[in-house]
Design an enzyme around this catalytic site. Structure first.
Site, PDB file in Angstrom:
ATOM      1  N   GLU A   1       0.862  -1.194   0.000  1.00 43.90           N
ATOM      2  CA  GLU A   1       0.000   0.000   0.000  1.00 43.90           C
ATOM      3  C   GLU A   1       0.889   1.231   0.000  1.00 43.90           C
ATOM      4  O   GLU A   1       1.816   1.351   0.789  1.00 43.90           O
ATOM      5  CB  GLU A   1      -0.924   0.006   1.228  1.00 43.90           C
ATOM      6  CG  GLU A   1      -1.774   1.264   1.379  1.00 43.90           C
ATOM      7  CD  GLU A   1      -2.599   1.600   0.142  1.00 43.90           C
ATOM      8  OE1 GLU A   1      -3.411   0.760  -0.279  1.00 43.90           O
ATOM      9  OE2 GLU A   1      -2.416   2.703  -0.426  1.00 43.90           O
TER      10      GLU A   1
ATOM     11  N   GLY B   1      -7.037   0.824   3.305  1.00 43.79           N
ATOM     12  CA  GLY B   1      -8.494   0.855   3.114  1.00 43.79           C
ATOM     13  C   GLY B   1      -8.903   1.521   1.814  1.00 43.79           C
ATOM     14  O   GLY B   1     -10.038   1.391   1.373  1.00 43.79           O
ATOM     15  N   GLY B   2      -7.972   2.296   1.200  1.00 45.38           N
ATOM     16  CA  GLY B   2      -8.244   2.865  -0.121  1.00 45.38           C
ATOM     17  C   GLY B   2      -9.333   3.924  -0.132  1.00 45.38           C
ATOM     18  O   GLY B   2      -9.627   4.566   0.886  1.00 45.38           O
ATOM     19  N   THR B   3      -9.951   4.093  -1.291  1.00 49.23           N
ATOM     20  CA  THR B   3     -10.915   5.175  -1.524  1.00 49.23           C
ATOM     21  C   THR B   3     -12.135   5.057  -0.634  1.00 49.23           C
ATOM     22  O   THR B   3     -12.546   6.031   0.017  1.00 49.23           O
ATOM     23  CB  THR B   3     -11.379   5.146  -3.007  1.00 49.23           C
ATOM     24  OG1 THR B   3     -10.237   5.188  -3.845  1.00 49.23           O
ATOM     25  CG2 THR B   3     -12.297   6.322  -3.317  1.00 49.23           C
ATOM     26  N   CYS B   4     -12.760   3.894  -0.611  1.00 48.27           N
ATOM     27  CA  CYS B   4     -14.039   3.741   0.089  1.00 48.27           C
ATOM     28  C   CYS B   4     -13.898   4.170   1.543  1.00 48.27           C
ATOM     29  O   CYS B   4     -14.680   4.961   2.062  1.00 48.27           O
ATOM     30  CB  CYS B   4     -14.528   2.297  -0.006  1.00 48.27           C
ATOM     31  SG  CYS B   4     -16.104   2.031   0.799  1.00 48.27           S
TER      32      CYS B   4
ATOM     33  N   HIS C   1     -45.266  -5.231   8.191  1.00 45.20           N
ATOM     34  CA  HIS C   1     -45.910  -3.922   8.169  1.00 45.20           C
ATOM     35  C   HIS C   1     -45.478  -3.134   9.405  1.00 45.20           C
ATOM     36  O   HIS C   1     -45.412  -3.694  10.486  1.00 45.20           O
ATOM     37  CB  HIS C   1     -47.431  -4.081   8.198  1.00 45.20           C
ATOM     38  CG  HIS C   1     -48.134  -2.752   8.313  1.00 45.20           C
ATOM     39  ND1 HIS C   1     -48.273  -1.898   7.246  1.00 45.20           N
ATOM     40  CD2 HIS C   1     -48.684  -2.125   9.390  1.00 45.20           C
ATOM     41  CE1 HIS C   1     -48.917  -0.804   7.647  1.00 45.20           C
ATOM     42  NE2 HIS C   1     -49.166  -0.917   8.943  1.00 45.20           N
TER      43      HIS C   1
HETATM   44  C1  LIG Z   1     -17.024  10.271  -3.021  1.00 42.31           C
HETATM   45  C2  LIG Z   1     -17.198   8.804  -3.275  1.00 42.31           C
HETATM   46  C3  LIG Z   1     -18.230   8.122  -2.668  1.00 42.31           C
HETATM   47  C4  LIG Z   1     -18.409   6.765  -2.903  1.00 42.31           C
HETATM   48  N1  LIG Z   1     -19.454   6.110  -2.303  1.00 42.31           N
HETATM   49  C5  LIG Z   1     -19.650   4.802  -2.559  1.00 42.31           C
HETATM   50  C6  LIG Z   1     -20.726   4.111  -1.948  1.00 42.31           C
HETATM   51  O1  LIG Z   1     -21.495   4.683  -1.184  1.00 42.31           O
HETATM   52  N2  LIG Z   1     -20.877   2.799  -2.220  1.00 42.31           N
HETATM   53  C7  LIG Z   1     -20.033   2.122  -3.064  1.00 42.31           C
HETATM   54  O2  LIG Z   1     -20.225   0.927  -3.297  1.00 42.31           O
HETATM   55  N3  LIG Z   1     -18.998   2.762  -3.655  1.00 42.31           N
HETATM   56  C8  LIG Z   1     -18.786   4.083  -3.423  1.00 42.31           C
HETATM   57  N4  LIG Z   1     -17.729   4.714  -4.002  1.00 42.31           N
HETATM   58  C9  LIG Z   1     -16.827   3.933  -4.875  1.00 42.31           C
HETATM   59  C10 LIG Z   1     -15.825   3.112  -4.031  1.00 42.31           C
HETATM   60  O3  LIG Z   1     -15.127   3.954  -3.157  1.00 42.31           O
HETATM   61  C11 LIG Z   1     -14.862   2.381  -4.949  1.00 42.31           C
HETATM   62  O4  LIG Z   1     -15.600   1.657  -5.909  1.00 42.31           O
HETATM   63  C12 LIG Z   1     -13.989   1.412  -4.165  1.00 42.31           C
HETATM   64  O5  LIG Z   1     -13.218   2.088  -3.204  1.00 42.31           O
HETATM   65  C13 LIG Z   1     -13.082   0.666  -5.133  1.00 42.31           C
HETATM   66  O6  LIG Z   1     -12.208  -0.133  -4.415  1.00 42.31           O
HETATM   67  P1  LIG Z   1     -10.853  -0.612  -5.055  1.00 42.31           P
HETATM   68  O7  LIG Z   1     -10.348  -1.689  -4.171  1.00 42.31           O
HETATM   69  O8  LIG Z   1     -11.051  -0.928  -6.480  1.00 42.31           O
HETATM   70  O9  LIG Z   1      -9.865   0.661  -5.048  1.00 42.31           O
HETATM   71  P2  LIG Z   1      -9.493   1.720  -3.953  1.00 42.31           P
HETATM   72  O10 LIG Z   1     -10.420   1.693  -2.810  1.00 42.31           O
HETATM   73  O11 LIG Z   1      -9.323   3.008  -4.666  1.00 42.31           O
HETATM   74  O12 LIG Z   1      -8.081   1.216  -3.398  1.00 42.31           O
HETATM   75  C14 LIG Z   1      -6.923   1.208  -4.182  1.00 42.31           C
HETATM   76  C15 LIG Z   1      -5.691   1.265  -3.271  1.00 42.31           C
HETATM   77  O13 LIG Z   1      -4.530   0.982  -4.038  1.00 42.31           O
HETATM   78  C16 LIG Z   1      -3.480   1.824  -3.629  1.00 42.31           C
HETATM   79  N5  LIG Z   1      -2.526   1.900  -4.732  1.00 42.31           N
HETATM   80  C17 LIG Z   1      -2.770   2.390  -5.977  1.00 42.31           C
HETATM   81  N6  LIG Z   1      -1.679   2.250  -6.760  1.00 42.31           N
HETATM   82  C18 LIG Z   1      -0.738   1.661  -5.994  1.00 42.31           C
HETATM   83  C19 LIG Z   1       0.609   1.271  -6.236  1.00 42.31           C
HETATM   84  N7  LIG Z   1       1.190   1.424  -7.430  1.00 42.31           N
HETATM   85  N8  LIG Z   1       1.327   0.726  -5.215  1.00 42.31           N
HETATM   86  C20 LIG Z   1       0.749   0.553  -3.985  1.00 42.31           C
HETATM   87  N9  LIG Z   1      -0.523   0.906  -3.708  1.00 42.31           N
HETATM   88  C21 LIG Z   1      -1.256   1.443  -4.701  1.00 42.31           C
HETATM   89  C22 LIG Z   1      -4.184   3.133  -3.311  1.00 42.31           C
HETATM   90  O14 LIG Z   1      -3.408   3.954  -2.452  1.00 42.31           O
HETATM   91  C23 LIG Z   1      -5.469   2.626  -2.647  1.00 42.31           C
HETATM   92  O15 LIG Z   1      -5.286   2.499  -1.248  1.00 42.31           O
HETATM   93  C24 LIG Z   1     -17.518   6.074  -3.773  1.00 42.31           C
HETATM   94  C25 LIG Z   1     -16.448   6.760  -4.383  1.00 42.31           C
HETATM   95  C26 LIG Z   1     -16.298   8.107  -4.145  1.00 42.31           C
HETATM   96  C27 LIG Z   1     -15.147   8.809  -4.803  1.00 42.31           C
END
Ligand SMILES: Cc1cc2nc3c(=O)[nH]c(=O)nc-3n(C[C@H](O)[C@H](O)[C@H](O)COP(=O)(O)OP(=O)(O)OC[C@H]3O[C@@H](n4cnc5c(N)ncnc54)[C@H](O)[C@@H]3O)c2cc1C
Length: 459
Positions: free
Chosen positions: A35, A40-43, A442
């Protein structure tokens, strides 16, 4: 330094990587996970978790303002303490992100690396000073906000869903560029926190991927809360002003420029695939940078899989997590699972929320299927009336001959939960005539779903 060898390396700790690491390590594999930023990434850090925490604060403010409607007397007008809104959100996010990190570190058979991973060979990745070699590599690298090239954007400060997380004040006038899923959640929450909010959308209606009746109802309830909508904004541009900024909107009709104090860009996302050295590993991407995968999520390099947002087969936490389940079941139990077996399901967390499953009305029209549609306004759903939340409608489409349920758009209070009975019925192939016979509790929104099917008419 010689390469460290693993059975599997995961890149990214979003919604697929950590669970896959745990499952493979549990099966006796030697696993590494990398990482580069927050666990935990985006979510967890700037997507689902923080936005829904803030949506909850905004909802509390909204209900407090309407307290008198419920016979509740509050002394004075409810105020917003944005520092506390942020602190609450930060605590929820921090617990979740730290939880992922600690959990991964505690797993037997998993080594955690911090840094940016990049291919240096078809089976080797460089992470800072370390070289990792693996028989199987899993990319779960997610995406980031798209920053479009619009005239003048480089002359003004702008926010994205990432920097919005740092706001501990209420912007006086927030201009949201993009009237779709991400933009609308922020627009409504900040309106409820007290900002003046303008949503600028290039298309003729909000959330244009949805049916027109859905867009129109969302537009109506957002306008009713005082959110200004500028649709058909074909010529978006930005200009720094003595106080704040202004956004150029239209070359044709309406006020040509909108003043504002802050701009949020919510116009889409791009995959984090441009800095991975994919070409070195023989991994193909499409024109937009999404990694090309087969039905089992394997890339053009047979040793590498792509999961989550970076493969373009879903843009949700539940699709990323489902990708993990598909890959793990196929590797450990030869399950033959495919991403193409899943139904499109998602929600938009405005208040009331929109929940969707299956085909939209527009998709059905194109398909040529013979279809019946049932629709009922939320004002005729007892639970919604009792809660004083009657905006929206329930709409279900079924196929005439087979009696299959084809899709639904539930826009109303509790829709994000009640949609699951339709999702389950669709997965199990339950005909709508059978679905109608199930007794429900209900008063709930779900109990009205069979009733919606009593008034079907041809599409
Ligand atoms: C504002 C917003 C609200 C959202 N709300 C919802 C919701 O309510 N419900 C829902 O289902 N989805 C929602 N989403 C979408 C959801 O967040 C994403 O679909 C989900 O996080 C995707 O997960 P992922 O594992 O594909 O990637 P991510 O969660 O983006 O994780 C990718 C990880 O990889 C790491 N990484 C990237 N490149 C490298 C590298 N070269 N080396 C090491 N680490 C790296 C990053 O730092 C990141 O931690 C929302 C998105 C946004 C922007």
């Amino acid at each position: 330094m010689p390469a460290a060898s693993f059975d599997a390396v995961m890149v990214g700790t979003g919604q697929a990587g950590p669970s896959l690491a745990a499952r493979l390590a549990g099966a006796g594999w030697k696993v590494a996970i990398v990482e580069k930023h927050k666990f935990g990434g985006t979510c967890v850090n700037n997507g689902c978790t923080p936005t829904k925490a803030m949506v909850a604060s905004a909802y509390a403010a909204h209900v407090a303002r309407r307290a008198a409607d419920y016979g509740v007397v509050l002394e004075g007008r409810p105020g917003i303490d944005m520092k506390r809104v942020k602190a609450r959100k930060d605590e929820i996010v921090g617990n979740s992100s730290n939880g992922v990190e600690k959990w991964l570190e505690s797993l037997k058979g998993v080594t955690v690396y911090r840094g940016h991973a990049r291919f240096i060979d078809s089976a080797e990745l460089q992470v800072g000073p370390d070289t990792l070699r693996a028989d199987k590599i899993f990319l779960d690298v997610g995406g980031r906000p798209l920053v479009p090239s619009l005239p003048g954007l480089d002359t003004v400060p702008y926010l994205t869903n990432v920097s919005m997380m740092d706001l501990d004040f209420v912007p006086p006038h927030l201009v949201v560029i993009g009237g779709s899923y991400v933009g609308l959640e922020f627009a409504q929450m900040f309106r409820r926190f007290g900002s003046r909010v303008t949503v600028v959308e290039m298309g003729p209606r909000l959330v244009a991927r949805e049916d027109e009746d859905v867009s129109l109802e969302i537009q109506a309830f957002l306008r009713a809360e005082g959110i200004e909508l500028r649709l058909d904004a074909e010529c978006i541009s930005f200009q720094k002003e003595a106080e704040g900024l202004s956004v150029g909107l239209s070359c044709k009709a309406g006020v040509p420029r909108e003043p504002g104090t802050h701009v949020l860009l919510a116009v889409g996302r791009v995959p984090n695939t441009d800095d991975l050295g994919l070409d070195v590993a023989g991994i193909k991407t499409d024109k937009r940078g999404y990694i090309e995968v087969d039905e089992a999520l394997r890339t053009s390099n047979a040793q590498v899989w792509a999961l989550g947002d970076c493969n373009g087969k879903g843009a949700f936490t539940h699709t990323a997590y489902n990708d993990y389940e598909i890959v793990a079941d196929n590797l450990l139990s030869s399950a033959g699972r495919k991403h193409t077996d899943r139904l499109p399901v998602y929600a938009l967390y405005t208040d009331p929320p929109l929940a969707r499953v299956g085909m939209s009305e527009a998709e059905i029209r194109k398909s040529g299927l013979k279809v019946l549609v049932g629709k009922r306004p939320m004002s005729r759903v007892a639970r919604a009336v009792e809660k004083g939340e009657t905006r929206g409608f329930l709409k279900i489409q079924v196929e005439q001959g087979s009696q299959r349920i084809l899709g639904a758009a539930l826009l109303g209070t509790g829709a994000d939960e009640s949609v699951h009975s339709l999702i389950d019925a669709m997965y199990s192939g339950t005909p709508y005539t059978e679905f109608q016979r199930h007794v429900r509790i209900h008063p709930t929104v779900s109990e009205l779903l069979p009733t919606v099917l009593e008034s079907l008419s041809p599409l």
